[in-house]
Each structure stands twice: as structure tokens, then as C-alpha cells.
Scaffold this motif. Structure first.
Motif, PDB file in Angstrom:
ATOM      1  N   GLU A   1       0.552  -4.950   2.290  1.00  0.00           N
ATOM      2  CA  GLU A   1       1.671  -4.524   3.132  1.00  0.00           C
ATOM      3  C   GLU A   1       2.100  -5.647   4.083  1.00  0.00           C
ATOM      4  O   GLU A   1       3.294  -5.926   4.228  1.00  0.00           O
ATOM      5  N   GLU A   2       1.129  -6.300   4.729  1.00  0.00           N
ATOM      6  CA  GLU A   2       1.445  -7.387   5.656  1.00  0.00           C
ATOM      7  C   GLU A   2       2.087  -8.562   4.915  1.00  0.00           C
ATOM      8  O   GLU A   2       3.027  -9.189   5.404  1.00  0.00           O
TER       9      GLU A   2
ATOM     10  N   GLU B   1      -8.287  -1.741   2.561  1.00  0.00           N
ATOM     11  CA  GLU B   1      -8.092  -3.066   3.144  1.00  0.00           C
ATOM     12  C   GLU B   1      -7.071  -3.879   2.342  1.00  0.00           C
ATOM     13  O   GLU B   1      -6.211  -4.561   2.908  1.00  0.00           O
TER      14      GLU B   1
ATOM     15  N   LYS C   1      -0.792   4.253   0.881  1.00  0.00           N
ATOM     16  CA  LYS C   1      -1.592   4.286   2.108  1.00  0.00           C
ATOM     17  C   LYS C   1      -1.722   5.701   2.667  1.00  0.00           C
ATOM     18  O   LYS C   1      -2.690   6.009   3.371  1.00  0.00           O
TER      19      LYS C   1
ATOM     20  N   ASN D   1      -3.568  -2.725   3.085  1.00  0.00           N
ATOM     21  CA  ASN D   1      -3.095  -3.256   4.378  1.00  0.00           C
ATOM     22  C   ASN D   1      -2.685  -4.721   4.250  1.00  0.00           C
ATOM     23  O   ASN D   1      -1.645  -5.134   4.779  1.00  0.00           O
TER      24      ASN D   1
END
Length: 463
Positions: A331-332, A325, A314, A328
Motif C-alpha cells: 500500500e505504501e 505486513e 486489508k 501495508n
């Protein structure tokens, strides 16, 4: 020239005696006229002809491949089609034009004569790599662009009321999968066999039937050795298309079940960790995101250090918004898995196996506060095992983690200091304060400090 070394450019330099074929009635006068207009012309001139009358030229090419068996001519027509599709892959849709409704546009590329359909189309052109390669490449593109069944019309030109027998799409796809798997196992060409097979698979695996056939043929295991860091342009392209295949398979549950029991995940993580090619990183990240959603890969991803790798990715300057995207989202997803992983059962398993490492739960204060009473189970079994590790382990990491965990217990349990003193933990920890490894001595010191200070003051000490 050896068939294996032929190129489209070299083949297109040939002078094919079309007039002779018309004389022997292997082609019609109209076919000859179209060929004269098209043959030996510039790419821009040919493009204009295809724009104006593309289906007519496709009909000519298909009829020649169906009726003429001279290798030099077959190679030439396949080279013409390959050139046409390479310049504009969307031209594959021309093979499905309504004007070709009465033509079997698949069969000529399978090249059968006596039988209606020959699953293994290697047999007729065995030894001619150029014909095998071009036929597979063209056919893969043509079948992938076929229209969906609409208004009673079936792909490959067969009307729903037709009595004539056409090559079915199921037979074509199964035949292609068989040939592609054979190439991955035992390539017909030493340098182009595997790249050709992977390139075609990266197109065909969008088909549910191909995914099913490929898994049934035990093809997934043939992809895994190809997932490794690459440096040259050719190897990067092969890696990208291999990862693209794995991404497509990640939508198919039986394939995912196989991937879960293989070395696929560590290989994907190794590739994404070291790759600088954006398209490779994107397809691997998308694959990892897909696999994470399946529920069985999360713990392994965390163990492989993927959360840290994602943070590093990132921080890099990527231009692809889809990649950013996906990073992200990955990662979540990993954060959610870390929360789920921070359970006492997983911690207990780690301690009982003696495989202590700095997994997230060790330094997660919420985990300790929520699970502190669980340490009282079975007469403080987990604490006793941690103390045994201090006596028996030769692994500095395990010793450091054990010391740290005992200090966490002191900090979070109201009677932590008293309990550990009763279990004779202090003597074991003090022996480690002179350990050669700085990580061990640091955490042994922290534990001793908390043992002497007690819970009231232990929270002031930081690891």
C-alpha cells in the motif's frame, strides 16, 4: 498396471526377491540385512531406523538404483525414498552425510550406464512416468538441501582432491530444467505432468543457476497461462506453486524484464482480487511488492486498480502476520508511485491520447496547484484538446473527466474562467448537460457553475 497410473502405495505392496539379488552379487550381505530390517515395516518403525542409521539406508537405496535395472525394483526403491521424504522432507539431508563422501548420490536418479552423464534422463526410462516423476521429485529435493562448500568438501560427496568423476551440480540442475520445461510444453502425463513440473520448479528456482537456465530456456512464458483463478483443491495448489515460482523469479532481473512485457501483472492482480486462499494471496502480494520495487510496474498496478484491491484485502480477517505486513508495504509503495505518477507529463500524455479515466491526478488538488501554469504551454494546447474531446468523443467516461478537468482549471487558474470563455468552452459543456449518462451531466453542471461563478466562488463548489 499402467506405469502412468502407478502409485507409491501400490508399488510398496510388491514383494522384491532381495535374496536373489544377493546370490547374483548385485547387493551385498550387509545390504540384504538392512533391507530385511526395513522392508514391509510400519512407518513408525522405519522412521526409527532412519533416525538411528539413516545414511546407511540411503547408501543401500543409491547402490540399488545404480546397479539394478529391473523396472519393478527401481520403481520400488524410488517409492521407498519417496515415502521417506514425503513423511519428512528434511531427510533429504541424509544424502549429503559425510559417510557418503565417496558416493555419487545424484547419478542413480539420472540413471546412466554407458555415459558418465546423460542430460536428458528421460531416454532410459522413456514411457515410464512413475520412474520419471519420482526421480525428478526426489532429485529436486536432494539437490536443494545440499550443503554449501565448506572446508574443501564439495556437495555430492566429491572431495576437492578426488580424482574420481562425480556428476556435477551444474549438470544436474541444467538437466532438471530441461526436463521440467519439456513437461510444461508437452506433459508426459495428462494430469500430473504439469503439476509435477511446477512443484519441482517451486523448489529449484531458489537456485541462481536454475533461474538463469529457466529464463534461457524461455520457460517463464510457460508459467503465465497457469496464473488464473482456481476453485478445486488441486488447481489451488497448482496456482499457489506457480505463483511461488513467479515470486522466486521476481528476484532475478532478466526474468523481471520478461514479466514486464507479458500479461503476468494483470493475471496476478486478477488472482489476488478473487482468491480467498490465504497462502495464495500471501505469495501474490509478496510478488507484487517485489515487482513494485523494480520501478517499471507501478503505473500499471495503479491502472489495474491495485490500490483499491489492497484496501479491500486489508479489511479482511487474515491470520498471517507476514501477509498483513506485506499488504501495508504494498500500500505504501503504491502511494509513492501515485505521487510520482501525478506529473504533468503523464497527464499530458493521457489527454493527447484521448484515454481519459479517473486516474488519481484528476482529483488531486495538489497536482492542479503545482502544475496549473503548465496548461499555458503551446497556446493552451491541453485545454484545446480537452475541448475537442467534448466535441468528438463518444465515451461517457472521457466526457465526464474532460468536464471535470476544465472545472479544475477554472478553480485553480486566476484567469481560468476568462481563458475558457475565450476558447468557446461554455457552449460545448452546455451541450452535455442533457447527456444520457448521469456522470457526464453531473460534471458538465459543475463546470458550467464554475464558469458562471468565476474563480472567486468556484472553490465553494464540490465535485
Amino acid at each position: 498396471m499402467d506405469h502412468a497410473e502407478l502409485t507409491t502405495e501400490n508399488v510398496l505392496k510388491r514383494d522384491i526377491p532381495w535374496e536373489t539379488y544377493m546370490t547374483t552379487k548385485l547387493i551385498t550381505g550387509t545390504c540384504l540385512q538392512l533391507l530385511r530390517r526395513y522392508d514391509n515395516r510400519s512407518e513408525s518403525y522405519r522412521a526409527a531406523l532412519l533416525d538411528d542409521d539413516g545414511p546407511a539406508y540411503v547408501r543401500v537405496f543409491v547402490n540399488i538404483l545404480r546397479d539394478i535395472f529391473k523396472e519393478e525394483t527401481v520403481e520400488y526403491v524410488l517409492a521407498l525414498i519417496d515415502e521417506m521424504l514425503t513423511a519428512n522432507p528434511k531427510r533429504a539431508r541424509l544424502f549429503h552425510d559425510k559417510s557418503l563422501a565417496n558416493e555419487d548420490t545424484y547419478e542413480p536418479f539420472l540413471k546412466t550406464k554407458q555415459l558418465h552423464f546423460l542430460v536428458d534422463f528421460r531416454l532410459l526410462w522413456k514411457g515410464n512416468w512413475f520412474i520419471q516423476e519420482k526421480s525428478c521429485k526426489i532429485l529436486s529435493l536432494v539437490v536443494s538441501t545440499r550443503p554449501k562448500n565448506q572446508n574443501g568438501v564439495i556437495a555430492n560427496g566429491e572431495s576437492s582432491h578426488s580424482k574420481s568423476k562425480f556428476t556435477s551440480i551444474d549438470d544436474v540442475l541444467k538437466g532438471l530444467v530441461e526436463w521440467l520445461c519439456a513437461q510444461l510444453k508437452n506433459p508426459s502425463h495428462p494430469s500430473r505432468g504439469i503439476p509435477t513440473a511446477i512443484s519441482c520448479l517451486s523448489t529449484l528456482l531458489r537456485e541462481p543457476l536454475v533461474r538463469s537456465s529457466f529464463v534461457q530456456a524461455d520457460g517463464v512464458k510457460l508459467l503465465i497461462p497457469l496464473i488464473s483463478p482456481a476453485s478445486t483443491q488441486q488447481s489451488i495448489q497448482l496456482l499457489y506453486e506457480t505463483c511461488l515460482c513467479v515470486w522466486l523469479l521476481s528476484y532475478y532481473e532478466p526474468a523481471v524484464e520478461y514479466l514486464a512485457t507479458s500479461r503476468t501483472l494483470p493475471r496476478l492482480v486478477e488472482v489476488v482480487k478473487g482468491s480467498t486462499k490465504e497462502k495464495v494471496v500471501r505469495v501474490v502480494v509478496l510478488t507484487l511488492k517485489n515487482l513494485l520495487s523494480k520501478g517499471t510496474f507501478g503505473p500499471q498496478m495503479v491502472d489495474l486498480g491495485l490500490p483499491q484491491i489492497v484496501q479491500s484485502l486489508k479489511a479482511q480477517a487474515w491470520s498471517d502476520e507476514d501477509l498483513l505486513e506485506a499488504l501495508n508495504q504494498l500500500e505504501e509503495g503504491l502511494k509513492d508511485n501515485i505521487k510520482k505518477m501525478s506529473s504533468f507529463d503523464k497527464y499530458k500524455q493521457e489527454v493527447l491520447l484521448g484515454h481519459l479515466d479517473w486516474s488519481p491526478m484528476h482529483k488531486d488538488l495538489i497536482f492542479w496547484r503545482e502544475n496549473i501554469t503548465n496548461f499555458e504551454e503551446n497556446d493552451f494546447q491541453i485545454l484545446r484538446v480537452l475541448i475537442t474531446i467534448l466535441d468528438t468523443s463518444s465515451d461517457p467516461r472521457a466526457l465526464a473527466v474532460a468536464c471535470y478537468d476544465l472545472s479544475q482549471f477554472i478553480q485553480c487558474h486566476p484567469a481560468g474562467r476568462i481563458i475558457l470563455n475565450d476558447l468557446k468552452a461554455k457552449e460545448r459543456v452546455m451541450k452535455l448537460m442533457n447527456h444520457d449518462n448521469s456522470e457526464v451531466t453531473k460534471n458538465a453542471l459543475l463546470c458550467i457553475q464554475r464558469l458562471f461563478l468565476g474563480a472567486k466562488y468556484a472553490s465553494f463548489l464540490q465535485a
